[in-house]
Scaffold this active site. Structure first.
Site, PDB file in Angstrom:
ATOM      1  N   GLU A   1       0.744  -1.207   0.040  1.00  0.00           N
ATOM      2  CA  GLU A   1       0.005   0.028   0.109  1.00  0.00           C
ATOM      3  C   GLU A   1       0.784   1.365  -0.076  1.00  0.00           C
ATOM      4  O   GLU A   1       0.628   2.104  -0.720  1.00  0.00           O
ATOM      5  CB  GLU A   1      -1.112  -0.047   1.153  1.00  0.00           C
ATOM      6  CG  GLU A   1      -1.990  -0.995   1.143  1.00  0.00           C
ATOM      7  CD  GLU A   1      -3.047  -0.926  -0.043  1.00  0.00           C
ATOM      8  OE1 GLU A   1      -3.210   0.354  -0.670  1.00  0.00           O
ATOM      9  OE2 GLU A   1      -3.623  -1.985  -0.438  1.00  0.00           O
ATOM     10  N   GLU A   2       2.005   1.456   0.751  1.00  0.00           N
ATOM     11  CA  GLU A   2       2.789   2.503   0.914  1.00  0.00           C
ATOM     12  C   GLU A   2       3.746   2.560   0.000  1.00  0.00           C
ATOM     13  O   GLU A   2       4.190   3.654  -0.386  1.00  0.00           O
ATOM     14  CB  GLU A   2       3.262   2.279   2.224  1.00  0.00           C
ATOM     15  CG  GLU A   2       2.595   2.669   3.571  1.00  0.00           C
ATOM     16  CD  GLU A   2       1.879   4.114   3.620  1.00  0.00           C
ATOM     17  OE1 GLU A   2       2.579   5.170   3.119  1.00  0.00           O
ATOM     18  OE2 GLU A   2       1.038   4.347   4.330  1.00  0.00           O
ATOM     19  N   GLY A   3       4.178   1.306  -0.598  1.00  0.00           N
ATOM     20  CA  GLY A   3       5.449   1.324  -1.651  1.00  0.00           C
ATOM     21  C   GLY A   3       6.802   1.439  -0.653  1.00  0.00           C
ATOM     22  O   GLY A   3       6.536   1.900   0.508  1.00  0.00           O
TER      23      GLY A   3
END
Length: 153
Positions: free
Chosen positions: A12-14
């Site tokens: 989700e965040e990378g």
């Protein structure tokens, strides 16, 4: 968080090792970090890149505080998916937002309440150049799906 939950959160965040502007235009590095956990200093676009190992170390440091916060603020008994989804949510919006959220109230009242899915979606907006945009809608849907066991870790 479970190993699968951590992988979910990183997806989700990378994980980007150089400073960049996130979708809301905020200077970010590593796994969605807007500040450095060891100093508290905000990320600047002129900061040097960090190694993959440093990004992982920072992430582990930051994750501990979010896990502890979710564990402290939730009074209901949660299963692993519920805890992972709430921790992903909190990593993104912060402990202060979770503390005052309708989402937390609903979880603590009845962690199986279907209205919890809608409570996740209340946090679908981010300010982009002063304009409120629903850029987090997909993430909130995936977190709600994970919370109810329908998401894929």
């Amino acid at each position: 968080m479970s190993d699968a939950g951590i992988k979910f959160l990183i997806r989700e965040e990378g994980l980007i090792t150089h400073p960049y502007k996130d979708a809301a235009g905020i200077a970010t590095i590593g796994v969605g970090m807007t500040f450095y956990p060891d100093t508290g200093r905000k990320v600047q676009l002129t900061d040097p890149a960090i190694s993959q190992e440093q990004a992982s170390n920072y992430f582990r440091q930051m994750l501990k505080s979010f896990e502890a916060g979710v564990a402290t603020l939730t009074t209901a008994s949660l299963n692993q998916n519920q805890f992972d989804a709430l921790t992903s949510f909190t990593y993104n919006v912060g402990l202060a937002a979770l503390r005052k959220s309708t989402l937390l109230k609903k979880v603590n009242a009845d962690p199986h309440d279907p209205a919890i899915a809608q409570a996740f979606l209340a946090y679908r907006y981010a300010q982009v150049n002063g304009v409120k945009k629903p850029i987090l809608l997909g993430r909130r849907k995936r977190e709600a799906d994970l919370y109810f066991g329908a998401g894929h870790l």
